[in-house]
Design a protein around this motif. Sequence first.
Motif, PDB file in Angstrom:
ATOM      1  N   ALA A   1       1.126   4.089  -2.894  1.00  0.00           N
ATOM      2  CA  ALA A   1       0.873   5.488  -2.550  1.00  0.00           C
ATOM      3  C   ALA A   1       2.066   6.348  -2.963  1.00  0.00           C
ATOM      4  O   ALA A   1       1.904   7.445  -3.512  1.00  0.00           O
ATOM      5  CB  ALA A   1       0.610   5.630  -1.052  1.00  0.00           C
TER       6      ALA A   1
ATOM      7  N   ASN B   1       0.821  -1.201   0.000  1.00  0.00           N
ATOM      8  CA  ASN B   1       0.000   0.000   0.000  1.00  0.00           C
ATOM      9  C   ASN B   1       0.862   1.261   0.000  1.00  0.00           C
ATOM     10  O   ASN B   1       0.581   2.232  -0.711  1.00  0.00           O
ATOM     11  CB  ASN B   1      -0.928   0.013   1.222  1.00  0.00           C
ATOM     12  CG  ASN B   1      -2.168  -0.832   0.987  1.00  0.00           C
ATOM     13  OD1 ASN B   1      -2.345  -1.389  -0.093  1.00  0.00           O
ATOM     14  ND2 ASN B   1      -3.021  -0.923   1.981  1.00  0.00           N
TER      15      ASN B   1
ATOM     16  N   GLY C   1      -8.129   5.677  -6.859  1.00  0.00           N
ATOM     17  CA  GLY C   1      -8.137   5.818  -5.403  1.00  0.00           C
ATOM     18  C   GLY C   1      -8.056   4.477  -4.696  1.00  0.00           C
ATOM     19  O   GLY C   1      -7.347   4.326  -3.709  1.00  0.00           O
ATOM     20  N   GLN C   2      -8.773   3.479  -5.214  1.00  0.00           N
ATOM     21  CA  GLN C   2      -8.729   2.151  -4.589  1.00  0.00           C
ATOM     22  C   GLN C   2      -7.326   1.565  -4.712  1.00  0.00           C
ATOM     23  O   GLN C   2      -6.834   0.911  -3.816  1.00  0.00           O
ATOM     24  CB  GLN C   2      -9.772   1.236  -5.244  1.00  0.00           C
ATOM     25  CG  GLN C   2      -9.811  -0.170  -4.682  1.00  0.00           C
ATOM     26  CD  GLN C   2     -10.057  -0.193  -3.174  1.00  0.00           C
ATOM     27  OE1 GLN C   2     -10.876   0.563  -2.652  1.00  0.00           O
ATOM     28  NE2 GLN C   2      -9.339  -1.046  -2.465  1.00  0.00           N
ATOM     29  N   PHE C   3      -6.673   1.855  -5.836  1.00  0.00           N
ATOM     30  CA  PHE C   3      -5.319   1.344  -6.046  1.00  0.00           C
ATOM     31  C   PHE C   3      -4.307   2.093  -5.193  1.00  0.00           C
ATOM     32  O   PHE C   3      -3.487   1.497  -4.501  1.00  0.00           O
ATOM     33  CB  PHE C   3      -4.955   1.451  -7.530  1.00  0.00           C
ATOM     34  CG  PHE C   3      -3.552   1.025  -7.848  1.00  0.00           C
ATOM     35  CD1 PHE C   3      -3.243  -0.326  -8.004  1.00  0.00           C
ATOM     36  CD2 PHE C   3      -2.536   1.955  -7.975  1.00  0.00           C
ATOM     37  CE1 PHE C   3      -1.952  -0.725  -8.289  1.00  0.00           C
ATOM     38  CE2 PHE C   3      -1.240   1.568  -8.255  1.00  0.00           C
ATOM     39  CZ  PHE C   3      -0.945   0.222  -8.417  1.00  0.00           C
ATOM     40  N   ALA C   4      -4.381   3.415  -5.228  1.00  0.00           N
ATOM     41  CA  ALA C   4      -3.295   4.226  -4.687  1.00  0.00           C
ATOM     42  C   ALA C   4      -3.500   4.685  -3.251  1.00  0.00           C
ATOM     43  O   ALA C   4      -2.564   5.112  -2.599  1.00  0.00           O
ATOM     44  CB  ALA C   4      -3.072   5.441  -5.578  1.00  0.00           C
ATOM     45  N   GLY C   5      -4.726   4.615  -2.739  1.00  0.00           N
ATOM     46  CA  GLY C   5      -4.977   5.055  -1.368  1.00  0.00           C
ATOM     47  C   GLY C   5      -4.603   6.506  -1.170  1.00  0.00           C
ATOM     48  O   GLY C   5      -5.061   7.386  -1.900  1.00  0.00           O
TER      49      GLY C   5
ATOM     50  N   LYS D   1     -11.298   4.355  -9.136  1.00  0.00           N
ATOM     51  CA  LYS D   1     -10.464   3.167  -9.362  1.00  0.00           C
ATOM     52  C   LYS D   1      -9.013   3.474  -8.979  1.00  0.00           C
ATOM     53  O   LYS D   1      -8.342   2.669  -8.330  1.00  0.00           O
ATOM     54  CB  LYS D   1     -10.509   2.727 -10.828  1.00  0.00           C
ATOM     55  CG  LYS D   1     -11.906   2.628 -11.424  1.00  0.00           C
ATOM     56  CD  LYS D   1     -12.515   1.254 -11.218  1.00  0.00           C
ATOM     57  CE  LYS D   1     -13.836   1.075 -11.943  1.00  0.00           C
ATOM     58  NZ  LYS D   1     -14.852   2.099 -11.646  1.00  0.00           N
TER      59      LYS D   1
END
Lengths: 116, 339, 151
Positions: free
Chosen positions: C30, C26, C84-88, C82
Amino acid sequence: MDYVWAFVVGGGICVIGQLLMDVFKRTPAHVTTSFVVLGALFDAFGLYDQLIEFAGAGATVPITSFGHSLLHGAMASAEDHGFIGIAMGIFELTSSGISSAILFGFIIALVFKPKG
Amino acid sequence: MKLLGRQTWQFAQDVFVNAAGTAVGPMESEGPLGALFDKRYSELHCNEKNWELAERRLMEDAIGSCLMKAKLKNEDINFFLAGDLLNQVVTANYVARQNQIPFLGVFGACSTSMESLAIGAALVDGGYAHRVIAACSSHNATAERQFRYPTEYGGQKPDSATFTVTGAGAALVSHQPSSVRVGAATIGKVIDLGIKNPFDMGSAMAPAAADTIATHLQATQTTPADYDLIVTGDLSGVGSPIVKMLLHEQGIDISKNHRDCGLMIYRPDQEVFAGGSGCGCSAVVTYGHLLKELIEGRLSRILVAATGALLNPTMMQQKESIPTIAHAVTLERVKGVST
Amino acid sequence: MATKEQQQAYAEKIKPLQPKPPYFINCLKAFVVGGFICVIGEALQKFYMTYFNFTTENVGNPTSATLILIAALLTGIGVYDKIGQFAGAGSAVPVTGFANAVTSAALEHRSEGIVLGVATNLFKIAGAVIVFGAVAAYVFGMIRYAFKILL
């Protein structure tokens, strides 16, 4: 080299945010509000300008720079108008960011439909 | 006496599920059970203007297919028991406004499927109704925007989160003989073991499921071996091992025949975090898949324990934990009756 | 109602069965996405300084406005969630995350009308950032200015 430092510093700030989310179970809203306050705090000690000098967009793109700009505007205006100037100048430097967010957000909401 | 123990209803031999209808969204259509659902939409809006209308359409479609299969009209139904996840169960209210069947709104969050089925069976068994429709629905986008964030918001969800099923299920209960009978039902207690994370509802709901399943088995004097399947509603990948562990501690072993609707409805490679959830999850899996298995003789007796997290965003912000509930219904195959 | 002890015992018991966030992955995601957004910002800054005569002082204005426009568009076409879900935090912390919060809230409430839906909800999520920013700037500004006068 500018790009490297922008990448490293900007990415690093995001990693701190990620740790707040994963380890301390903060919501993104909590993380961004904390970062804005931190940005203003760093600027209060004159540290944020040094970071910008060093990292360029790596320091101006994260939301921490919003706090920095709010305080910067307030202080600049306080130079001319004293304590009243603080209130007058708070949104001086950030107005383009806020107004473009309002404008673009509004237009997009009228044009597009949520996809889910 | 039709009451077993404190909270379990034993129905007479003549309470049947005559027909069922299901309607689902795109992700569910692509899942392993996709082909079994009556109405499948390839687009999340289901040809409607907004999310709430889309959910309403799903529930109307589910009821429509159910009535069509039973060759009945709205006027033939005495009562319509329905619920959904939205405030004031609006989906059910507006569907009831449309179909003009005398209506009882039911709310049990994701346990609404079995709650409405159990109440419907009790009404029929008690002689208070000839025919009852039990229905419920959920929609990923209406649930997201009510319980979490706007659908386009880029917040990251943890792996323990569940994915609200877009779908609706409806079942017709009456005395008319059919090949599936409603055997018994256990109404659950609200249980709260202090889980506060709305992105981990599996952990929150597992104790409620364990309590209801254990109570049901004890009241009906059955063991897990008496059921081909013991199905939980939406405990997902996180809650399923927990419920097995909790029951194991009480000397009940369901590890061989336990399934979870939230894990059955999607393929493992679909991006749904820990699995499916929502009223629609247990409803479409039970009515679309399990019922067919019973009718076609691949299963002969199952226990469906639909689990519900009675979540409210305001209460979450006030630092309350998540109250949860589970209602269980036994469905049995009746030999020698053709539908 | 379960007692505190029962709650603690349950929390303890289920701990091994709960998935842990993949901390390292994660953070890496990020870092990369957040860094990449900043690199785009850097490129935009250089562009505006070279071709539009902006200075280091004020180049932040067109840069963040452009980033906000891009993020708002990506939100509109259903891509930013999408990312956002990947990169947090990688896509939440940059100013683009602010734009996403504004746009997604406005977009979601379009079904309730332009005034009560879009306009009223525009700052539903992002408003907290402005409130805390303004309050913090006010408080720190007061303190800093007071020090300046006194010293």
